[in-house]
Design an enzyme around this catalytic site. Structure first.
Site, PDB file in Angstrom:
ATOM      1  N   SER A 134       0.856  -1.185   0.000  1.00 20.61           N
ATOM      2  CA  SER A 134       0.000   0.000   0.000  1.00 20.61           C
ATOM      3  C   SER A 134       0.889   1.230   0.000  1.00 20.61           C
ATOM      4  CB  SER A 134      -0.891  -0.002   1.252  1.00 20.61           C
ATOM      5  OG  SER A 134      -1.517   1.253   1.449  1.00 20.61           O
ATOM      6  N   TYR A 147      -3.105  -1.846  10.169  1.00 25.91           N
ATOM      7  CA  TYR A 147      -3.006  -2.044   8.722  1.00 25.91           C
ATOM      8  C   TYR A 147      -1.684  -1.492   8.202  1.00 25.91           C
ATOM      9  CZ  TYR A 147      -4.210  -1.828   3.749  1.00 25.91           C
ATOM     10  OH  TYR A 147      -4.202  -1.983   2.382  1.00 25.91           O
TER      11      TYR A 147
END
Length: 239
Positions: A134, A147
């Site tokens: 990400s 996350y």
């Protein structure tokens, strides 16, 4: 990498970014094995022409079962895309079990699958491992510490793995999407990239043999980070 004729495994491939990666791989002439846990979505993937395997990769048993299921098959490409978020915010109730599943699915599962399939990948004439991290692996957001931590960990692992496999027939690529339109980001109010475009760019980067694919606005974030890590972190921590 020449994708035509290759056999690719895409985890989390029945929905979102994973499904779009699978679709573009199929369009490029690859045989695609979609891995997911939702029976309905897997049935829809099967109808699109994908091979499918049901697996829950949020624990060791699910990862080991998938490795056994793939045993004996000639796998050329492993795309570790499956992922989830978990709530961890001061003053807000959170589920420790959900946090554990998030850590395992996002970080442990890719490592276990690579460990279980690496010998087979190294035996192929040409192979690739793609880890989907990400933009938040570059600089974290204060809204998603678990996350962000898992994706930063996977980014670091990917870089080290690439160094270990340098000079072999296994290419290691990291894909760093921005915020993408998926079920996981439904409550995110920032501008989102369509999943189809994200999948297209990732597969194009695979075909081009790139080490790192900074997708969409992640390319801007990466450029800012290379110029000034402090500025990138300061901006993203409030994102």
């Amino acid at each position: 990498m020449q994708l035509k004729g290759k056999t690719a495994v895409v985890t989390g491939g029945s929905d979102g970014i994973g499904l779009e990666i699978a679709r573009h791989l199929l369009a490029a002439g690859a045989e695609v094995i979609v891995v997911g846990r939702d029976v309905g979505r897997l049935a829809a993937a099967l109808a699109e022409g994908f091979d499918t395997i049901t697996a829950d990769l949020s624990d060791a048993a699910g990862c080991d079962a998938l490795v056994r299921e793939l045993s004996g098959r000639d796998i050329d490409v492993l795309v570790n895309n499956a992922g989830m978020g978990a709530t961890f915010q001061v003053g807000v109730p959170f589920d420790v079990g959900e946090i554990d599943r998030c850590i395992f699915l996002n970080l442990n599962a890719p490592i276990r699958l690579i460990a279980g399939l690496l010998d087979g990948l190294r035996a192929r004439p040409e192979a690739m491992i793609v880890n989907v991290t990400s933009g938040l692996a570059i600089a974290p957001s204060g809204k998603g510490p678990v996350y962000c931590g898992t994706k930063a960990g996977l980014r670091s692992f990917t870089m080290a793995l690439r160094a270990q496999l340098a000079g072999t027939r296994v290419h290691v690529m990291e894909a760093l999407p921005p915020v993408v339109e998926t079920r996981m980001t439904e409550e995110n109010r920032h501008r989102k990239m369509p999943a189809a475009e994200c999948g297209r760019q990732i597969v194009a980067a695979m075909a081009g043999g790139r080490n790192q694919a900074n997708i969409g606005m992640t390319a801007v974030l990466n450029a800012v980070y290379n110029l000034s890590p402090a500025i990138a972190r300061r901006v993203m921590i409030r994102y």
